[in-house]
Design an enzyme around this catalytic site. Structure first.
Site, PDB file in Angstrom:
ATOM      1  N   THR A 101       0.970  -1.197   0.301  1.00 30.87           N
ATOM      2  CA  THR A 101      -0.360  -0.127  -0.201  1.00 30.87           C
ATOM      3  C   THR A 101       1.135   1.068   0.353  1.00 30.87           C
ATOM      4  O   THR A 101       2.051   0.659   0.389  1.00 30.87           O
ATOM      5  CB  THR A 101      -1.006  -0.337   1.227  1.00 30.87           C
ATOM      6  OG1 THR A 101      -1.976   0.919   0.513  1.00 30.87           O
ATOM      7  CG2 THR A 101      -0.186   0.384   2.621  1.00 30.87           C
ATOM      8  N   CYS A 132       2.527   2.632  -9.057  1.00 28.39           N
ATOM      9  CA  CYS A 132       2.873   1.400  -8.898  1.00 28.39           C
ATOM     10  C   CYS A 132       1.161   0.412  -8.436  1.00 28.39           C
ATOM     11  O   CYS A 132       0.428   1.075  -8.403  1.00 28.39           O
ATOM     12  CB  CYS A 132       2.913   1.741  -6.690  1.00 28.39           C
ATOM     13  SG  CYS A 132       3.152  -0.119  -6.133  1.00 28.39           S
ATOM     14  N   ALA A 137      -0.747   6.063  -7.371  1.00 30.21           N
ATOM     15  CA  ALA A 137      -1.247   5.194  -7.513  1.00 30.21           C
ATOM     16  C   ALA A 137      -1.445   4.498  -9.243  1.00 30.21           C
ATOM     17  O   ALA A 137      -1.662   3.687  -9.974  1.00 30.21           O
ATOM     18  CB  ALA A 137      -3.371   5.311  -7.374  1.00 30.21           C
ATOM     19  N   THR A 141      -0.806  -0.058  -5.285  1.00 32.95           N
ATOM     20  CA  THR A 141      -1.173   0.966  -4.771  1.00 32.95           C
ATOM     21  C   THR A 141      -2.165   1.460  -5.319  1.00 32.95           C
ATOM     22  O   THR A 141      -2.564   1.339  -6.716  1.00 32.95           O
ATOM     23  CB  THR A 141      -0.432   2.270  -4.553  1.00 32.95           C
ATOM     24  OG1 THR A 141       0.137   2.092  -3.557  1.00 32.95           O
ATOM     25  CG2 THR A 141      -0.594   3.366  -4.085  1.00 32.95           C
TER      26      THR A 141
END
Length: 175
Positions: free
Chosen positions: A2, A159, A156, A162
């Protein structure tokens, strides 16, 4: 994993995190809440890493905050000592960001308690992307929340661990 980020600017401290829970290469959940208030609502905490491990650490931190009310640094250092020396805790795989009205801290599994400079820090799989984005935005007229959200959106986009389901918590800071 995360991404969790914290930004301290303009009388606010903001923590934001995405909601993705992955198991290997599979997204198991997209709306997990990894940023929350603890310590009677006076502390914001966010975690990255193994979820069960992170909850164990959050519970331990809450107990330390009860033991040392209003002393986030002391509670974090005591947690880190336990984390480093306890045979069971030593194997937990998680990191945490915690913030109250006066201080932001990163707590690592190595027993490190770090106070970031530059008003921002980030952890997790997209942490470096979010951190770089936030650092670039700190000198703009954007608010702490706008910076945190935009930095997480950028992370986000880059990655795969994420997502764009962002949860934000904020506190007014001393000043």
């Amino acid at each position: 994993m995360t991404t969790i980020i914290t930004v301290r600017k303009g009388g606010k401290v903001v923590m934001a995190g995405d909601g993705q829970v992955s198991l290997g290469q599979t997204v198991m959940k997209g709306n997990a809440r990894k940023v929350r208030r603890i310590g009677k609502g006076e502390v914001i905490a966010g975690f990255a890493g193994a979820t069960a491990d992170a909850f164990t650490l959050l519970e331990r931190l809450e107990k330390k905050l009860e033991q040392y009310p209003g002393q986030l640094m002391r509670a974090a250092v005591e947690l880190a000592k336990d984390w480093r020396t306890d045979k069971y805790l030593r194997n937990l795989e998680a990191m945490m960001l915690v913030a109250d009205k006066s201080i932001t801290l990163a707590i690592t599994g190595n027993g490190d308690v770090l106070e970031p400079e530059h008003g921002t820090t980030a952890i997790g799989s997209g942490g470096n992307f979010a951190f770089a984005a936030a650092r670039a935005l700190m000198d703009t007229d954007k608010s702490a929340e706008e910076i945190a959200r935009r930095a997480l959106e950028i992370a986000a986009d880059i990655c795969v661990y994420t997502n764009h389901n962002i949860v934000v918590e904020s506190l007014d800071v001393e000043g």
